[in-house]
Design a protein around this motif. Structure first.
Motif, PDB file in Angstrom:
ATOM      1  N   ILE A 284      33.164  45.153  26.190  1.00  0.00           N
ATOM      2  CA  ILE A 284      32.905  45.963  27.380  1.00  0.00           C
ATOM      3  C   ILE A 284      33.620  45.344  28.588  1.00  0.00           C
ATOM      4  CG2 ILE A 284      31.094  46.859  28.913  1.00  0.00           C
ATOM      5  CD1 ILE A 284      29.204  46.888  26.506  1.00  0.00           C
ATOM      6  N   ASP A 285      33.615  44.023  28.660  1.00  0.00           N
ATOM      7  CA  ASP A 285      34.289  43.366  29.784  1.00  0.00           C
ATOM      8  C   ASP A 285      35.777  43.699  29.804  1.00  0.00           C
ATOM      9  OD1 ASP A 285      32.199  42.263  31.083  1.00  0.00           O
ATOM     10  OD2 ASP A 285      32.302  40.318  30.098  1.00  0.00           O
ATOM     11  N   MET A 286      36.381  43.711  28.648  1.00  0.00           N
ATOM     12  CA  MET A 286      37.809  44.042  28.607  1.00  0.00           C
ATOM     13  C   MET A 286      38.027  45.477  29.099  1.00  0.00           C
ATOM     14  SD  MET A 286      40.651  42.726  28.144  1.00  0.00           S
ATOM     15  CE  MET A 286      42.331  43.275  28.104  1.00  0.00           C
ATOM     16  N   GLY A 287      37.083  46.355  28.750  1.00  0.00           N
ATOM     17  CA  GLY A 287      37.162  47.738  29.227  1.00  0.00           C
ATOM     18  C   GLY A 287      37.173  47.782  30.752  1.00  0.00           C
ATOM     19  N   PHE A 288      36.269  47.021  31.372  1.00  0.00           N
ATOM     20  CA  PHE A 288      36.202  47.012  32.839  1.00  0.00           C
ATOM     21  C   PHE A 288      37.413  46.314  33.449  1.00  0.00           C
ATOM     22  CE2 PHE A 288      31.878  48.291  32.130  1.00  0.00           C
ATOM     23  CZ  PHE A 288      31.723  49.229  33.131  1.00  0.00           C
ATOM     24  N   ARG A 289      37.867  45.267  32.770  1.00  0.00           N
ATOM     25  CA  ARG A 289      39.054  44.559  33.273  1.00  0.00           C
ATOM     26  C   ARG A 289      40.234  45.528  33.325  1.00  0.00           C
ATOM     27  NH1 ARG A 289      41.565  39.808  34.101  1.00  0.00           N
ATOM     28  NH2 ARG A 289      43.323  39.221  32.818  1.00  0.00           N
ATOM     29  N   LEU A 290      40.370  46.312  32.276  1.00  0.00           N
ATOM     30  CA  LEU A 290      41.475  47.286  32.232  1.00  0.00           C
ATOM     31  C   LEU A 290      41.302  48.354  33.306  1.00  0.00           C
ATOM     32  CD1 LEU A 290      44.004  48.432  30.870  1.00  0.00           C
ATOM     33  CD2 LEU A 290      42.521  49.650  29.275  1.00  0.00           C
ATOM     34  N   LYS A 291      40.084  48.840  33.450  1.00  0.00           N
ATOM     35  CA  LYS A 291      39.845  49.883  34.458  1.00  0.00           C
ATOM     36  C   LYS A 291      40.225  49.364  35.856  1.00  0.00           C
ATOM     37  CE  LYS A 291      36.164  52.602  36.627  1.00  0.00           C
ATOM     38  NZ  LYS A 291      36.792  53.872  36.909  1.00  0.00           N
ATOM     39  N   LEU A 292      39.752  48.169  36.181  1.00  0.00           N
ATOM     40  CA  LEU A 292      40.047  47.596  37.505  1.00  0.00           C
ATOM     41  C   LEU A 292      41.547  47.370  37.682  1.00  0.00           C
ATOM     42  CD1 LEU A 292      37.176  44.980  37.900  1.00  0.00           C
ATOM     43  CD2 LEU A 292      37.513  47.044  39.256  1.00  0.00           C
ATOM     44  N   PHE A 293      42.170  46.887  36.633  1.00  0.00           N
ATOM     45  CA  PHE A 293      43.609  46.612  36.671  1.00  0.00           C
ATOM     46  C   PHE A 293      44.393  47.910  36.919  1.00  0.00           C
ATOM     47  CE2 PHE A 293      47.579  46.409  34.159  1.00  0.00           C
ATOM     48  CZ  PHE A 293      48.220  45.335  34.777  1.00  0.00           C
ATOM     49  N   LEU A 294      44.062  48.944  36.170  1.00  0.00           N
ATOM     50  CA  LEU A 294      44.796  50.213  36.317  1.00  0.00           C
ATOM     51  C   LEU A 294      44.555  50.838  37.687  1.00  0.00           C
ATOM     52  CD1 LEU A 294      44.265  51.839  32.782  1.00  0.00           C
ATOM     53  CD2 LEU A 294      46.322  50.699  33.654  1.00  0.00           C
ATOM     54  N   GLU A 295      43.322  50.672  38.163  1.00  0.00           N
ATOM     55  CA  GLU A 295      42.977  51.215  39.490  1.00  0.00           C
ATOM     56  C   GLU A 295      43.932  50.721  40.567  1.00  0.00           C
ATOM     57  OE1 GLU A 295      39.008  50.220  40.774  1.00  0.00           O
ATOM     58  OE2 GLU A 295      38.214  51.735  39.404  1.00  0.00           O
ATOM     59  N   LYS A 296      44.296  49.441  40.461  1.00  0.00           N
ATOM     60  CA  LYS A 296      45.183  48.827  41.472  1.00  0.00           C
ATOM     61  C   LYS A 296      46.534  49.519  41.494  1.00  0.00           C
ATOM     62  CE  LYS A 296      42.440  45.100  42.077  1.00  0.00           C
ATOM     63  NZ  LYS A 296      41.796  44.722  43.295  1.00  0.00           N
ATOM     64  N   PRO A 512      49.851  50.857  48.526  1.00  0.00           N
ATOM     65  CA  PRO A 512      50.831  51.945  48.352  1.00  0.00           C
ATOM     66  C   PRO A 512      52.022  51.528  47.496  1.00  0.00           C
ATOM     67  CG  PRO A 512      50.198  51.730  50.658  1.00  0.00           C
ATOM     68  CD  PRO A 512      49.545  50.606  49.937  1.00  0.00           C
ATOM     69  N   HIS A 513      52.472  50.258  47.633  1.00  0.00           N
ATOM     70  CA  HIS A 513      53.662  49.864  46.872  1.00  0.00           C
ATOM     71  C   HIS A 513      53.386  49.735  45.368  1.00  0.00           C
ATOM     72  CE1 HIS A 513      51.745  45.938  47.131  1.00  0.00           C
ATOM     73  NE2 HIS A 513      52.588  45.516  46.208  1.00  0.00           N
ATOM     74  N   LEU A 514      52.092  49.724  44.983  1.00  0.00           N
ATOM     75  CA  LEU A 514      51.789  49.638  43.547  1.00  0.00           C
ATOM     76  C   LEU A 514      51.577  51.023  42.921  1.00  0.00           C
ATOM     77  CD1 LEU A 514      49.316  46.612  43.479  1.00  0.00           C
ATOM     78  CD2 LEU A 514      51.734  46.622  42.865  1.00  0.00           C
ATOM     79  N   ARG A 515      51.321  51.989  43.776  1.00  0.00           N
ATOM     80  CA  ARG A 515      51.056  53.343  43.265  1.00  0.00           C
ATOM     81  C   ARG A 515      52.282  53.924  42.556  1.00  0.00           C
ATOM     82  NH1 ARG A 515      47.097  56.909  44.251  1.00  0.00           N
ATOM     83  NH2 ARG A 515      45.406  56.192  45.572  1.00  0.00           N
ATOM     84  N   ASP A 516      53.438  53.746  43.181  1.00  0.00           N
ATOM     85  CA  ASP A 516      54.646  54.336  42.606  1.00  0.00           C
ATOM     86  C   ASP A 516      55.588  53.244  42.123  1.00  0.00           C
ATOM     87  OD1 ASP A 516      53.860  56.985  43.374  1.00  0.00           O
ATOM     88  OD2 ASP A 516      54.266  56.308  45.429  1.00  0.00           O
ATOM     89  N   VAL A 517      56.282  53.549  41.045  1.00  0.00           N
ATOM     90  CA  VAL A 517      57.265  52.592  40.551  1.00  0.00           C
ATOM     91  C   VAL A 517      58.595  52.937  41.224  1.00  0.00           C
ATOM     92  CG1 VAL A 517      58.424  51.687  38.509  1.00  0.00           C
ATOM     93  CG2 VAL A 517      56.078  52.535  38.342  1.00  0.00           C
ATOM     94  N   PRO A 518      59.155  52.017  42.023  1.00  0.00           N
ATOM     95  CA  PRO A 518      60.413  52.355  42.695  1.00  0.00           C
ATOM     96  C   PRO A 518      61.533  52.612  41.693  1.00  0.00           C
ATOM     97  CG  PRO A 518      59.712  50.100  43.210  1.00  0.00           C
ATOM     98  CD  PRO A 518      58.694  50.665  42.299  1.00  0.00           C
ATOM     99  N   ASP A 519      62.399  53.509  42.072  1.00  0.00           N
ATOM    100  CA  ASP A 519      63.458  53.959  41.185  1.00  0.00           C
ATOM    101  C   ASP A 519      64.338  52.797  40.693  1.00  0.00           C
ATOM    102  OD1 ASP A 519      64.158  56.448  40.103  1.00  0.00           O
ATOM    103  OD2 ASP A 519      66.098  56.255  41.117  1.00  0.00           O
TER     104      ASP A 519
END
Ligand SMILES: Nc1ncnc2c1ncn2[C@@H]1O[C@H](COP(=O)(O)OP(=O)(O)OP(=O)(O)O)[C@@H](O)[C@H]1O
Length: 596
Positions: A284-296, A512-519
């Motif tokens: 379960i912890d890994m699940g939350f770790r992934l969720k938090l990581f992706l959120e960023k 904002p700079h993490l939301r999009d992957v620069p070209d």
């Protein structure tokens, strides 16, 4: 007791050759119209074989791969039989469907209710769960339902509390279904089933449905089936086709345990996989770790695990199935594993672990039998503990006639289980079957372009942050659960839009700079791969959530980038014996294993 084993007729063994219709199987017009309204117009192979036999009144032990449509295979003839039953005052249900988990009970109940509604027949179905107070059971059964959907433990309790009388069961019961029969005993229901068996009348038709064969199924056959004629539908085709549906393409990626977050970020952020995506973790912890990581990175997801209250779990499933969010992180590993001193779980203090154990629901089944709708990709962030677990996870995509893909991220420590899975599936080195090839769309360059950001963010997802988020999510869901309880009571089939399960857990919004992957970070190969995946998604009608409800009947092979696209990285990987993927020497490990 004589046991007869029959093979299905030759012409229905192959999915490609089938031409049967629901009409030709002898199904009632009302049911056919109901199916048409659900956009289901052609029976699956298991339905083609099982429906006529069940209509003839035979006991059936049906074993067919996950997602092959076993539920309708028994529900349709069951309902048809009830349509024609003489109406008489019955004190017990005419049909009982036993399932191993509450999630499955809800799923079957919803399916039966919807068929009854669409057929406009005066049949009643009730669902009993162990969380309901005994007076509610009494009330539910006092309405004299024709169909009861429940777990074996509830039936036993009904019998011991006098809510169901053995004599009434003897008088009334016409059909007994053991769905997911391979799991019933492993969920510890043997004693409960034994309490019911003496009361099953001889004339009662018994159906056992399962995805895999096991000693448990054999045991159940002996316990339950007492008609002299038992029909076993044997495996169709070779083992590879039988275990994993043909329409699921399986891939793997070799990466170190440390790089797993980086790799999943690359897959999702660079849009190299089709949505919806179901991601499996072992804790379960890994699940939350992934969720938090992706959120960023601005990727929202929901988590599903045994710790959550039942109403929340059901609601998460409903929302995901309705297409309200695209990424679901599921933890399906047993409680014992969760409590082991391994990986991220080991950070939990004793008290919290005890709490998790206490909270985890023994009737929870996140994977087995649950019908996640329109999942296009299953990702194993952690490899499952067994080959059987792998089959059930992968079976959440490519259901019935739809297509899907799976990607397993395999670290050096997980190579042994990966080899075991391959050998279980019949991936034979000698005949070059290569059932699980390396994933072709993700190049080393693409991964490396995200490494700096991913490692930086991963560091910020500390153990404390994971622990706090997990506790916060649990608190939220307990509160939600109360609201949902009221909601389900008033309007059981509606969706509570206000209770979103993919809400961000971290207080800060993603930078904002993490939301999009620069070209400039993307190489030409990755851009092309991502474009192709998007085009394929559009061609498959998978851009609009509302359209995802429709069932894909034909596989769009030629439009599937995984079938046509070859990234440079893939070519290199093949030539270089996987070296390109792993600084960690996975390729060598694999080679070594293969020789033995
Ligand atoms: N004939 C059909 N045509 C199209 N879709 C179908 C058909 N029959 C069933 N389905 C759909 O296929 C999905 C999988 O069906 P079901 O859940 O019955 O599979 P299963 O064999 O019980 O799988 P599991 O072993 O994983 O429980 C469901 O969404 C169901 O509505």
């Amino acid at each position: 007791m004589a046991e007869t084993t029959e093979k299905p007729p030759k012409d229905i063994e192959s999915e490609d050759e089938q031409e049967q219709t629901f009409e030709s199987l002898g199904l009632d017009g009302r049911l056919i119209r109901a199916l048409n309204k659900k956009k289901i117009d052609k029976p699956t192979p298991i339905q083609q074989v099982a429906i006529p036999l069940i209509l003839q009144g035979k006991d059936v032990v049906a074993r067919a791969k996950t997602g092959s449509g076993k539920t309708f295979a028994y529900l349709l003839p069951l309902l048809q039989k009830l349509f024609t039953l003489e109406p008489k005052k019955k004190l017990a249900p005419s049909a009982i469907v036993l399932v191993p988990t509450r999630e499955l009970s809800q799923q079957v109940y919803t399916e039966v209710s919807s068929l009854i509604e669409l057929c406009r027949v005066p049949l009643k179905v009730v669902q009993l769960t162990s969380s309901m107070p005994a007076p509610d059971w009494r009330t539910a059964l006092a309405a004299l339902p024709e169909i009861l959907v429940t777990t074996p433990a509830c039936v036993k309790k009904c019998l011991s509390d006098g809510v169901l009388q053995p004599t009434s069961i003897d008088e009334s019961l016409e059909i007994l279904v053991l769905d997911e029969a391979d799991l019933l005993l492993s969920y510890g229901y043997e004693g409960d089933i034994k309490a019911l068996t003496p009361h099953i009348p001889k004339r009662c038709q018994c159906l056992l449905m399962s995805a895999t064969s096991s000693d448990d199924v054999e045991k159940l056959k002996k316990l339950i089936l007492h008609n002299s004629y038992i029909l076993t539908l044997p495996e169709v085709g070779d083992i590879k086709d039988e275990v994993i549906p043909k329409n699921v393409q399986q891939f793997w990626i070799s990466c170190s345990a440390r790089d797993k977050l980086l790799y999943i970020l690359s897959l999702l952020k660079l849009e190299l996989v089709q949505k919806k995506v179901l991601i499996f973790t072992n804790t379960i912890d890994m699940g939350f770790r992934l969720k938090l990581f992706l959120e960023k990175f601005g990727i929202r997801s929901a988590v599903l695990n045994s710790e959550l209250p039942q109403n929340s779990r059901l609601h998460i499933l409903e929302e995901f199935n309705a297409g309200l969010f695209d990424y679901l992180i599921a933890t399906d590993t047993s409680k014992s594993k969760e409590n082991e001193d391994n990986g991220v779980s080991s950070i939990e203090p004793k008290k919290s672990r005890k709490h998790a154990k206490h909270k985890a629901d023994s009737e929870f089944g996140v994977v087995r039998g649950i019908d996640f709708k329109n999942v296009h990709t299953v990702v194993n962030l952690d490899m499952p503990e067994s080959a059987e677990g792998y089959v059930h996870r992968i079976g959440r995509t490519g259901r019935a006639y739809s297509t899907g893909a799976s990607i397993s991220l395999v670290s050096p420590d997980e190579m042994a289980i990966f080899e075991e899975i391959k050998s279980f599936l019949g991936d034979d080195e000698k005949d070059n079957s290569n059932l699980i090839p390396p994933f072709p769309l993700l190049t080393k360059n693409a991964v490396e372009s995200l490494r700096y950001r991913a490692e930086d963010v991963a560091k910020s997802v500390t153990k404390i942050a994971v622990r706090e988020s997990r506790a916060q999510d649990l608190r939220n869901e307990i509160l939600n659960s109360e609201k949902l309880k009221a909601h389900f009571e008033v309007n059981p089939r509606d969706l509570a839009d206000l209770l979103k399960h993919d809400k961000a857990l971290s207080k800060k919004p993603p930078a904002p700079h993490l939301r999009d992957v620069p070209d400039y970070l993307l190489d030409a190969t990755t851009k092309e791969a991502s474009k192709t995946v998007k085009l394929a998604r559009a061609a498959m009608g998978n851009t609009n959530p509302a359209r995802r409800h429709g069932f894909k009947r034909k596989s769009k092979r030629n439009k599937d980038p995984l079938k046509t696209f070859t990234a440079e990285g893939h070519k290199r990987a093949r030539r270089g014996g996987m070296k390109q993927e792993g600084k960690d020497g996975n390729g060598n490990h694999r080679q070594k294993k293969r020789k033995t």
